[in-house]
Scaffold this active site. Structure first.
Site, PDB file in Angstrom:
ATOM      1  N   SER A 139      11.528 -41.376  14.152  1.00 26.56           N
ATOM      2  CA  SER A 139      12.969 -41.562  14.290  1.00 26.56           C
ATOM      3  C   SER A 139      13.383 -42.719  13.401  1.00 26.56           C
ATOM      4  CB  SER A 139      13.328 -41.871  15.744  1.00 26.56           C
ATOM      5  OG  SER A 139      14.667 -42.330  15.864  1.00 26.56           O
ATOM      6  N   ASP A 190       0.857 -29.024  28.856  1.00 28.22           N
ATOM      7  CA  ASP A 190       1.464 -30.315  29.190  1.00 28.22           C
ATOM      8  C   ASP A 190       0.643 -31.378  28.464  1.00 28.22           C
ATOM      9  OD1 ASP A 190       2.377 -32.686  30.226  1.00 28.22           O
ATOM     10  OD2 ASP A 190       2.208 -32.081  32.329  1.00 28.22           O
ATOM     11  N   TYR A 223      12.787 -46.711  24.246  1.00 28.95           N
ATOM     12  CA  TYR A 223      12.606 -45.597  23.295  1.00 28.95           C
ATOM     13  C   TYR A 223      12.324 -46.086  21.868  1.00 28.95           C
ATOM     14  CZ  TYR A 223      13.534 -41.405  20.547  1.00 28.95           C
ATOM     15  OH  TYR A 223      13.441 -40.366  19.648  1.00 28.95           O
ATOM     16  N   LYS A 266       8.931 -45.587  19.242  1.00 32.38           N
ATOM     17  CA  LYS A 266       8.991 -45.085  17.866  1.00 32.38           C
ATOM     18  C   LYS A 266       8.453 -46.115  16.868  1.00 32.38           C
ATOM     19  CE  LYS A 266      10.382 -40.981  18.743  1.00 32.38           C
ATOM     20  NZ  LYS A 266       9.477 -39.841  18.472  1.00 32.38           N
TER      21      LYS A 266
END
Length: 248
Positions: free
Chosen positions: A145, A65, A162, A166
């Site tokens: 991205s 993790d 999000y 990025k």
């Protein structure tokens, strides 16, 4: 991949290797002859990839993790102890939560930054320390991205933070390249920025993106191989790739 591939028999660590881009990349690297250590919480999915390797390489699975600092550091120590060197790091692990910012709980906002930015930075830290110590040639690939460069106008903007994570990755890659140069390390760093990719990652958007053109995970994995296969001294800093619309 030709046998002249420099990274043949060398060690690659792939985070988020259980599904999607991570799984496709792990297979591509193993089929190119690399020893791949895949990291994910669902380690059984990485174990299943071993049966799909058709090349000369191997895939090893390690449960980790990345949001747990102790697990992350102990995992990188385990890799160094068992494989001696980390030649290539593929920072692929990330999450996406589709929502309006105005409706996003703090827990979701924090989880996005913790996984997409903090965990990535921590993996970069561990790999850089090791690569600097062994003084060998290395290559780091960060899965970014297209949203790390521009934010398109869409009918329903459910991006929340999000794209901000990025954009942080874009800045992180630039600062780490400067650090590598300052420390005189022989390490390349490539940021790969795909548009939409046809994986379970997009399931949060349901039917909203069903008709839009999408890359396949293997397309992105091939971009990783392209960056790795550049000559020594040639660094591909950014790759932006999008699926073209089919024209009849």
């Amino acid at each position: 991949m030709e046998n002249t591939f420099y990274w043949r028999n060398k060690v690659a660590v792939v985070t988020g290797a259980s599904v999607g881009i991570g799984a496709s990349t792990a297979l591509e690297l193993a089929n190119a002859g690399m020893v791949v250590v895949g990291l994910a919480r669902r380690v059984e999915l990485i174990e299943a990839l071993k049966n799909q390797v058709s090349g000369e390489g191997q895939i090893f699975a390690r449960k980790c993790d990345l949001n747990d600092e102790e697990q992350l550091t102990s995992t990188f120590s385990w890799i160094r102890e068992n494989f001696e060197a980390i030649h290539v790091l593929i920072c692929n692990a990330g999450i996406l939560k589709a929502n309006f910012l105005s409706e996003s709980p703090k827990k979701d906002i924090k989880e996005l930054f913790d996984t997409n930015v903090v965990a990535t930075a921590s993996c970069l830290r561990e790999a850089l320390k090791h690569m600097a110590a062994v003084k060998g040639r290395g290559h780091i690939v960060v899965m970014n991205s297209v949203l790390g460069h521009r934010i398109p106008e869409v009918p329903v903007p459910l991006f929340s933070v999000y794209p901000a994570t990025k954009h942080a990755i874009t800045a992180l890659c630039q600062t780490v390249r400067q650090e590598i140069h300052f420390l005189k390390l022989n390490i390349k760093l490539t940021s790969i920025c795909p548009g939409m990719v046809d994986t379970d990652f997009l399931s949060v958007y349901s039917q909203a993106v069903a008709e839009l053109p999408k890359l396949q995970a293997k397309d992105v994995a091939k971009a990783v191989l392209y960056a790795l296969n550049t000559p020594d001294g040639v660094q591909v800093e950014d790759i932006i790739l999008q699926q073209m619309r089919q024209v009849n």
